[in-house]
Enzyme design. Structure first.
Site, PDB file in Angstrom:
ATOM      1  N   PRO A   1     -31.844 -18.108   9.620  1.00  0.00           N
ATOM      2  CA  PRO A   1     -31.805 -17.463  10.931  1.00  0.00           C
ATOM      3  C   PRO A   1     -30.401 -17.323  11.528  1.00  0.00           C
ATOM      4  CG  PRO A   1     -32.667 -19.692  11.096  1.00  0.00           C
ATOM      5  CD  PRO A   1     -32.454 -19.445   9.649  1.00  0.00           C
TER       6      PRO A   1
ATOM      7  N   ASP B   1     -27.780  -7.280   5.962  1.00  0.00           N
ATOM      8  CA  ASP B   1     -28.473  -6.754   7.135  1.00  0.00           C
ATOM      9  C   ASP B   1     -27.716  -7.047   8.415  1.00  0.00           C
ATOM     10  OD1 ASP B   1     -30.597  -5.998   5.695  1.00  0.00           O
ATOM     11  OD2 ASP B   1     -31.943  -7.598   6.362  1.00  0.00           O
TER      12      ASP B   1
ATOM     13  N   LYS C   1     -30.192  -2.705   9.760  1.00  0.00           N
ATOM     14  CA  LYS C   1     -31.147  -1.874  10.476  1.00  0.00           C
ATOM     15  C   LYS C   1     -31.846  -2.716  11.536  1.00  0.00           C
ATOM     16  CE  LYS C   1     -34.545  -2.485   6.819  1.00  0.00           C
ATOM     17  NZ  LYS C   1     -33.741  -2.863   5.690  1.00  0.00           N
TER      18      LYS C   1
ATOM     19  N   GLY D   1     -33.110 -14.609   7.586  1.00  0.00           N
ATOM     20  CA  GLY D   1     -34.336 -15.409   7.418  1.00  0.00           C
ATOM     21  C   GLY D   1     -34.741 -15.510   5.974  1.00  0.00           C
TER      22      GLY D   1
ATOM     23  N   VAL E   1     -40.405 -12.471   4.309  1.00  0.00           N
ATOM     24  CA  VAL E   1     -41.127 -12.541   5.582  1.00  0.00           C
ATOM     25  C   VAL E   1     -40.609 -11.405   6.461  1.00  0.00           C
ATOM     26  CG1 VAL E   1     -41.642 -13.919   7.623  1.00  0.00           C
ATOM     27  CG2 VAL E   1     -41.436 -15.038   5.400  1.00  0.00           C
TER      28      VAL E   1
ATOM     29  N   MET F   1     -40.084  -9.247  15.973  1.00  0.00           N
ATOM     30  CA  MET F   1     -39.860  -7.840  16.330  1.00  0.00           C
ATOM     31  C   MET F   1     -40.810  -7.370  17.429  1.00  0.00           C
ATOM     32  SD  MET F   1     -39.254  -6.214  12.539  1.00  0.00           S
ATOM     33  CE  MET F   1     -40.563  -7.080  11.703  1.00  0.00           C
TER      34      MET F   1
ATOM     35  N   GLY G   1     -31.701 -17.540  17.857  1.00  0.00           N
ATOM     36  CA  GLY G   1     -32.108 -18.876  17.437  1.00  0.00           C
ATOM     37  C   GLY G   1     -31.181 -19.483  16.397  1.00  0.00           C
TER      38      GLY G   1
END
Ligand code: SAH
Length: 478
Positions: free
Chosen positions: A224, A247, A269, A301, A305, A382, A411
């Site tokens: 995270p 990302d 994105k 992450g 997932v 999201m 987080g």
């Protein structure tokens, strides 16, 4: 003082061990694993040594040390708790020109035993020359994290094929290039998968052809945000990569740990605003791997997932590209832990559900009945844009409007903030929250009062500070 490093082949060679207590036990174990024949001089044997003696694993010479015992062994280790006795052994060894190691006594050693990073046949020995064993051990721990666990497997296979490779490639340069490329490429991946057969097949294929080696893609979960939450596999992969596609969610602290001369390409994105289309990312991964590069696809992450990792792997599979997957700590685990919110708790949540607030097809309606069940924790990824709508639905399907909720922004990062409120206010809480943000709905949120430990500047939503709400949270916990 400077020591001469060497690795000794002790298979079937006798060595003498003075002492049969706890410390001697550790020494005996490492001697056994090197295949040495261990002779023990000690007045009494501890139960472990007694068992070894019964099994014939050691030869017990009794308690009386005689200098002549040294003539039959390659070296001696003095590991008794009697300093005088150890000194006698050492002095005798000096007279008989035998190497002696005395535990924890640098001036009674003619050889020392290094700290070892052990990867099967590959061993890395670290020594401080007897000055600071703790420092050597500390470095051992660091190196331990840097050498992939499958290095031992690679070394074993290489050992088996070494002669054959020599016959096929008769010049040293060629062989060096061959092994380097082999270890860095698909062979390494197969070894990591513990697929020995595929690794050997790859070795044979590469040995028999002129064309360059194929590349690989490693799908890496970056966790995270806090770099401390990277796995050892993740760290090793990003430090070995030629090219890294990352990302928007991957934190700067983690990008800073990527190998310095790797090419870093953002394919970031955010829901609704795709910078690079997924199809384009898939195409780039294949293209770079086909050029023979070690490609890392670094995702926030966990890759599987809500990360579209599945789609990328399908593409790689179809294109016949070798790949590996390194799981990461998903936001629901990382952000809640750092916010002091346990996902389950025997008193108030028997299950936790991870759902996305954003789906590929608008028509895909979630099962609200299930989502609205009480005594479960609902974690929504999201979801901030649709928070009000989600809260309405959950309440309509029976979740209490006073259910505690948290919106966790950034987080695990230094700028983490946590907003606490009630389900009926989720829309407002989410509207204020910085992104990325995770929404947590359930009674466990109230436990944060007792469990928060990370981050300054935690903000509470106005509503949450009201007397009424505080007492409500209190009663929930009771
Ligand atoms: N694969 C990722 C999830 C990607 S979806 C994982 O396993 O965590 C992106 C969503 O993840 C964001 O909208 C947000 O809801 C959540 N998220 C990711 N990182 C986060 C963080 N550091 N803090 C809060 N939420 C985070």
């Amino acid at each position: 003082m400077s020591h001469y490093p060497l690795f000794a082949d002790l298979r079937n060679r006798p060595v003498l061990l003075a002492g049969a207590g706890k410390v001697a036990e550790r020494k005996a174990e490492s001697l056994f694993s090197a295949g040495a024949r261990v002779r023990v001089v000690a007045e009494t044997l501890n139960p472990q040594f007694q068992q070894w003696a019964d099994e014939g694993k050691i030869v017990w010479l009794g308690g009386l040390f005689e200098e002549a015992m040294l003539d039959e062994v390659y070296f001696v280790i003095a590991a008794t708790d009697n300093g005088m006795f150890n000194r006698r052994v050492f002095e005798a060894a000096e007279r008989r020109v035998k190497l002696c190691n005395t535990v924890d006594t640098a001036d009674l050693c003619s050889f020392i035993v290094p700290a070892v990073v052990d990867r099967g046949p590959l061993k890395i020995a670290i020594s401080s020359g007897g000055t600071a064993p703790v420092l050597a051990r500390k470095w051992r721990q660091i190196i331990e994290t840097l050498i992939p666990l499958h290095t031992g497997t690679m070394a074993r296979i290489a050992g088996k094929w070494r002669e054959k490779v020599k016959q096929v490639l008769n010049n040293v340069e060629q062989r060096r290039y061959f092994w380097e490329k082999l270890f860095d490429g698909r062979f390494g991946i197969f070894a990591a998968q513990n697929n020995i057969e595929a690794a050997e097949r790859e070795l044979i294929t590469q040995l028999n052809r002129e064309t360059p080696f194929g590349g690989e893609v490693v799908l890496v979960g970056a966790g995270p945000g806090d770099p401390g939450l990277l796995t050892i596999h993740a760290l090793q992969a990003i430090q070995a990569a030629d090219t890294v596609f990352y990302d928007a969610l991957v934190s700067d602290e983690i990008l800073a740990m990527v190998r310095k001369d790797a090419v870093k390409i953002s394919v970031g994105k955010r829901a609704g605003a795709h910078h690079v289309q997924q199809e384009e990312t898939n195409r780039l991964l294949v293209e770079h791997a086909q050029k023979g590069e070690r490609v890392v696809r670094l995702k926030g992450g966990d890759p599987f997932v809500f990360g579209r990792g599945g789609e990328e792997v399908q593409t790689l599979h179809q294109a016949g590209i070798a790949y590996r997957i390194v799981p990461g700590i998903t936001a629901a685990l990382g952000a809640t832990a750092y916010a002091g919110i346990p996902l389950t708790h025997r008193d108030c949540a028997q299950s936790a559900l991870f759902v996305t607030g954003h789906s590929k097809h608008e028509g895909n309606q979630p099962d609200w009945q299930t989502l609205a069940l009480s005594r479960q924790t609902l974690v929504i990824y999201m979801g901030t844009l649709k928070a009000a709508e989600i809260a309405e639905k959950l309440m309509a399907y029976g979740r209490q409007p006073s259910t505690p909720v948290a919106v966790i922004s950034n987080g695990t990062l230094p700028n983490q903030t946590v907003r606490i409120g009630r389900l009926k206010d989720l829309g407002l809480l989410a509207a204020e929250a910085e992104r990325p943000a995770l929404m947590v709905i359930g009674e466990v949120v109230a436990l944060r009062n007792e469990m928060k430990w990370f981050g300054e500047g935690v903000e509470y939503f106005e509503e949450a500070r009201s007397e009424e709400h505080t007492s409500e949270l209190q009663s929930l916990r009771e």
